[in-house]
Scaffold this motif. Structure first.
Motif, PDB file in Angstrom:
ATOM      1  N   ASP A 199       0.717  -1.021  -0.010  1.00 13.90           N
ATOM      2  CA  ASP A 199       0.000  -0.088  -0.174  1.00 13.90           C
ATOM      3  C   ASP A 199       0.826   1.162  -0.009  1.00 13.90           C
ATOM      4  OD1 ASP A 199      -2.095  -1.577  -0.014  1.00 13.90           O
ATOM      5  OD2 ASP A 199      -2.609  -1.491   2.209  1.00 13.90           O
ATOM      6  N   THR A 200       2.201   1.019   0.709  1.00 12.10           N
ATOM      7  CA  THR A 200       2.713   2.258   0.612  1.00 12.10           C
ATOM      8  C   THR A 200       3.619   2.441  -0.706  1.00 12.10           C
ATOM      9  OG1 THR A 200       4.694   1.172   1.732  1.00 12.10           O
ATOM     10  CG2 THR A 200       3.074   2.439   2.947  1.00 12.10           C
ATOM     11  N   LYS A 201       3.519   3.660  -1.116  1.00 15.69           N
ATOM     12  CA  LYS A 201       4.316   4.015  -2.477  1.00 15.69           C
ATOM     13  C   LYS A 201       5.633   4.710  -2.064  1.00 15.69           C
ATOM     14  CE  LYS A 201       3.165   6.373  -6.571  1.00 15.69           C
ATOM     15  NZ  LYS A 201       2.277   7.005  -7.200  1.00 15.69           N
ATOM     16  N   LEU A 202       6.617   4.426  -2.643  1.00 22.01           N
ATOM     17  CA  LEU A 202       7.920   4.649  -2.333  1.00 22.01           C
ATOM     18  C   LEU A 202       8.527   5.860  -3.396  1.00 22.01           C
ATOM     19  CD1 LEU A 202      10.084   1.203  -2.046  1.00 22.01           C
ATOM     20  CD2 LEU A 202       9.393   3.019  -0.337  1.00 22.01           C
ATOM     21  N   GLU A 203       9.053   6.990  -2.668  1.00 26.38           N
ATOM     22  CA  GLU A 203       9.393   8.086  -3.505  1.00 26.38           C
ATOM     23  C   GLU A 203      10.702   8.577  -3.531  1.00 26.38           C
ATOM     24  OE1 GLU A 203       6.686  11.266  -3.070  1.00 26.38           O
ATOM     25  OE2 GLU A 203       4.893  10.096  -3.580  1.00 26.38           O
ATOM     26  N   LEU A 204      11.363   8.944  -4.252  1.00 19.74           N
ATOM     27  CA  LEU A 204      12.707   9.611  -4.206  1.00 19.74           C
ATOM     28  C   LEU A 204      12.676  10.968  -3.916  1.00 19.74           C
ATOM     29  CD1 LEU A 204      15.633   8.775  -4.487  1.00 19.74           C
ATOM     30  CD2 LEU A 204      15.546   9.262  -7.133  1.00 19.74           C
ATOM     31  N   GLN A 205      13.295  11.431  -2.820  1.00 16.53           N
ATOM     32  CA  GLN A 205      13.519  12.789  -2.468  1.00 16.53           C
ATOM     33  C   GLN A 205      14.417  13.400  -3.580  1.00 16.53           C
ATOM     34  OE1 GLN A 205      11.337  14.592  -0.504  1.00 16.53           O
ATOM     35  NE2 GLN A 205      10.117  12.662  -0.117  1.00 16.53           N
ATOM     36  N   ILE A 206      14.136  14.552  -4.401  1.00 17.27           N
ATOM     37  CA  ILE A 206      15.074  15.078  -5.474  1.00 17.27           C
ATOM     38  C   ILE A 206      15.762  16.389  -4.733  1.00 17.27           C
ATOM     39  CG2 ILE A 206      13.397  16.467  -6.544  1.00 17.27           C
ATOM     40  CD1 ILE A 206      15.913  14.458  -8.418  1.00 17.27           C
ATOM     41  N   ALA A 207      14.925  17.133  -3.907  1.00 21.33           N
ATOM     42  CA  ALA A 207      15.485  18.236  -3.173  1.00 21.33           C
ATOM     43  C   ALA A 207      16.898  18.084  -2.533  1.00 21.33           C
ATOM     44  CB  ALA A 207      14.597  18.845  -2.444  1.00 21.33           C
ATOM     45  N   PRO A 208      16.945  17.073  -1.683  1.00 11.98           N
ATOM     46  CA  PRO A 208      18.146  16.866  -0.931  1.00 11.98           C
ATOM     47  C   PRO A 208      19.365  16.514  -1.702  1.00 11.98           C
ATOM     48  CG  PRO A 208      16.403  15.771   0.235  1.00 11.98           C
ATOM     49  CD  PRO A 208      15.926  16.341  -1.075  1.00 11.98           C
ATOM     50  N   LEU A 209      18.934  15.863  -2.935  1.00  5.05           N
ATOM     51  CA  LEU A 209      19.787  15.218  -4.066  1.00  5.05           C
ATOM     52  C   LEU A 209      20.420  16.570  -4.641  1.00  5.05           C
ATOM     53  CD1 LEU A 209      21.307  12.929  -5.361  1.00  5.05           C
ATOM     54  CD2 LEU A 209      19.582  12.814  -6.834  1.00  5.05           C
ATOM     55  N   ILE A 210      19.727  17.472  -5.117  1.00 10.68           N
ATOM     56  CA  ILE A 210      20.373  18.583  -5.455  1.00 10.68           C
ATOM     57  C   ILE A 210      21.173  19.547  -4.753  1.00 10.68           C
ATOM     58  CG2 ILE A 210      19.500  20.888  -6.565  1.00 10.68           C
ATOM     59  CD1 ILE A 210      16.986  19.518  -8.005  1.00 10.68           C
ATOM     60  N   ASP A 211      20.840  19.691  -3.219  1.00 11.08           N
ATOM     61  CA  ASP A 211      21.617  20.303  -2.601  1.00 11.08           C
ATOM     62  C   ASP A 211      23.153  19.722  -2.459  1.00 11.08           C
ATOM     63  OD1 ASP A 211      19.478  21.993  -1.865  1.00 11.08           O
ATOM     64  OD2 ASP A 211      18.723  21.114   0.096  1.00 11.08           O
ATOM     65  N   VAL A 212      23.138  18.524  -2.364  1.00 15.20           N
ATOM     66  CA  VAL A 212      24.235  17.561  -2.118  1.00 15.20           C
ATOM     67  C   VAL A 212      25.250  17.981  -3.204  1.00 15.20           C
ATOM     68  CG1 VAL A 212      25.369  15.419  -2.088  1.00 15.20           C
ATOM     69  CG2 VAL A 212      23.508  15.882  -0.458  1.00 15.20           C
ATOM     70  N   VAL A 213      24.558  17.943  -4.589  1.00 16.92           N
ATOM     71  CA  VAL A 213      25.076  18.012  -5.817  1.00 16.92           C
ATOM     72  C   VAL A 213      25.822  19.498  -5.766  1.00 16.92           C
ATOM     73  CG1 VAL A 213      24.896  18.544  -8.338  1.00 16.92           C
ATOM     74  CG2 VAL A 213      23.902  16.198  -7.022  1.00 16.92           C
ATOM     75  N   PHE A 214      25.070  20.527  -5.410  1.00 24.94           N
ATOM     76  CA  PHE A 214      25.459  22.085  -5.490  1.00 24.94           C
ATOM     77  C   PHE A 214      26.663  22.145  -4.428  1.00 24.94           C
ATOM     78  CE2 PHE A 214      21.304  23.373  -7.473  1.00 24.94           C
ATOM     79  CZ  PHE A 214      21.840  23.790  -8.334  1.00 24.94           C
ATOM     80  N   LEU A 215      26.667  21.302  -3.385  1.00 22.48           N
ATOM     81  CA  LEU A 215      27.511  21.384  -2.283  1.00 22.48           C
ATOM     82  C   LEU A 215      29.169  20.741  -2.857  1.00 22.48           C
ATOM     83  CD1 LEU A 215      25.764  20.634   1.005  1.00 22.48           C
ATOM     84  CD2 LEU A 215      26.802  22.810   0.502  1.00 22.48           C
ATOM     85  N   LEU A 216      28.780  19.945  -3.302  1.00 20.93           N
ATOM     86  CA  LEU A 216      29.948  19.418  -3.961  1.00 20.93           C
ATOM     87  C   LEU A 216      30.432  20.036  -5.355  1.00 20.93           C
ATOM     88  CD1 LEU A 216      28.936  15.391  -4.236  1.00 20.93           C
ATOM     89  CD2 LEU A 216      30.712  16.269  -2.944  1.00 20.93           C
ATOM     90  N   LEU A 217      29.642  20.558  -5.940  1.00 20.21           N
ATOM     91  CA  LEU A 217      30.056  21.742  -6.904  1.00 20.21           C
ATOM     92  C   LEU A 217      30.711  22.813  -6.536  1.00 20.21           C
ATOM     93  CD1 LEU A 217      30.145  22.077 -10.114  1.00 20.21           C
ATOM     94  CD2 LEU A 217      28.000  23.430  -9.455  1.00 20.21           C
ATOM     95  N   ILE A 218      30.384  23.471  -5.492  1.00 22.00           N
ATOM     96  CA  ILE A 218      30.909  24.606  -4.837  1.00 22.00           C
ATOM     97  C   ILE A 218      32.405  24.140  -4.179  1.00 22.00           C
ATOM     98  CG2 ILE A 218      30.804  26.097  -3.136  1.00 22.00           C
ATOM     99  CD1 ILE A 218      27.927  26.252  -3.510  1.00 22.00           C
ATOM    100  N   TYR A 219      32.350  22.880  -3.615  1.00 23.78           N
ATOM    101  CA  TYR A 219      33.519  22.403  -2.928  1.00 23.78           C
ATOM    102  C   TYR A 219      34.898  22.161  -3.952  1.00 23.78           C
ATOM    103  CZ  TYR A 219      37.033  19.151  -0.666  1.00 23.78           C
ATOM    104  OH  TYR A 219      38.165  18.549  -0.383  1.00 23.78           O
ATOM    105  N   PHE A 220      34.458  21.744  -4.917  1.00 22.56           N
ATOM    106  CA  PHE A 220      35.433  21.320  -6.046  1.00 22.56           C
ATOM    107  C   PHE A 220      35.740  22.780  -6.968  1.00 22.56           C
ATOM    108  CE2 PHE A 220      33.602  16.892  -5.941  1.00 22.56           C
ATOM    109  CZ  PHE A 220      34.921  16.297  -5.704  1.00 22.56           C
ATOM    110  N   MET A 221      35.075  23.526  -6.915  1.00 23.82           N
ATOM    111  CA  MET A 221      35.289  24.888  -7.441  1.00 23.82           C
ATOM    112  C   MET A 221      36.243  25.669  -6.710  1.00 23.82           C
ATOM    113  SD  MET A 221      31.744  26.041  -9.206  1.00 23.82           S
ATOM    114  CE  MET A 221      32.138  27.855  -9.257  1.00 23.82           C
ATOM    115  N   VAL A 222      36.108  25.671  -5.304  1.00 22.25           N
ATOM    116  CA  VAL A 222      36.885  26.343  -4.525  1.00 22.25           C
ATOM    117  C   VAL A 222      38.321  25.507  -4.427  1.00 22.25           C
ATOM    118  CG1 VAL A 222      37.365  26.712  -1.792  1.00 22.25           C
ATOM    119  CG2 VAL A 222      34.977  27.007  -2.926  1.00 22.25           C
TER     120      VAL A 222
END
Length: 144
Positions: free
Chosen positions: A9-32
């Motif tokens: 009965d329960t439907k599984l969903e993937l949370q995309i907002a935290p994934l985008i936050d992690v990708v942006f943090l990694l991008l900022i880290y590698f740029m610096v």
């Protein structure tokens, strides 16, 4: 117990907002961190602008005259016969080399290399030819 139906009965969903936050943090880290690494071409250096020139080194003009045991005279690939007692062509060649050295303001030296069995009269003939050419610096070397 019907646990199996509860999971269906329960439907599984993937949370995309935290994934985008992690990708942006990694991008900022590698740029610096990438901007901290200096490439070899980025190293600055200064070229000397006004450098005083050193004095010219005077290289002497040296002539090696070999006297063989049969009386043949050799100078810079030229051979002079043992029958030629005056050595006029040797005088001309040595005088020309002396003029070249004088035009370059270089010292001029003549080095005699007689064979150990060379006749003394032939060595004197070569010394007379050098005197006729105006040579002031004459040295002897030991034959090998």
């Amino acid at each position: 117990m019907n646990l199996h139906r509860h999971y269906e009965d329960t439907k599984l969903e993937l949370q995309i907002a935290p994934l985008i936050d992690v990708v942006f943090l990694l991008l900022i880290y590698f740029m610096v961190t990438a901007s901290l690494i200096k490439k070899e071409g980025d190293i600055s250096f200064m070229l000397p602008a006004n450098v005083a020139q050193e004095d010219m080194i005077e290289l002497p003009v040296e002539v090696l005259i070999e006297i063989t045991n049969d009386g043949t005279v050799q100078m810079e690939g030229l051979r002079f016969s043992s029958e030629d007692r005056t050595l006029d062509s040797l005088v001309t060649q040595v005088a020309g080399l002396k003029q070249i050295a004088a035009s370059q303001s270089s010292p001029f030296f003549v080095n005699l290399l007689p064979h150990q069995d060379a006749m003394h009269w032939r060595i004197i003939d070569v010394m007379d030819a050098c005197a006729a050419a105006g040579v002031n610096s004459l040295t002897f070397s030991k034959s090998m």
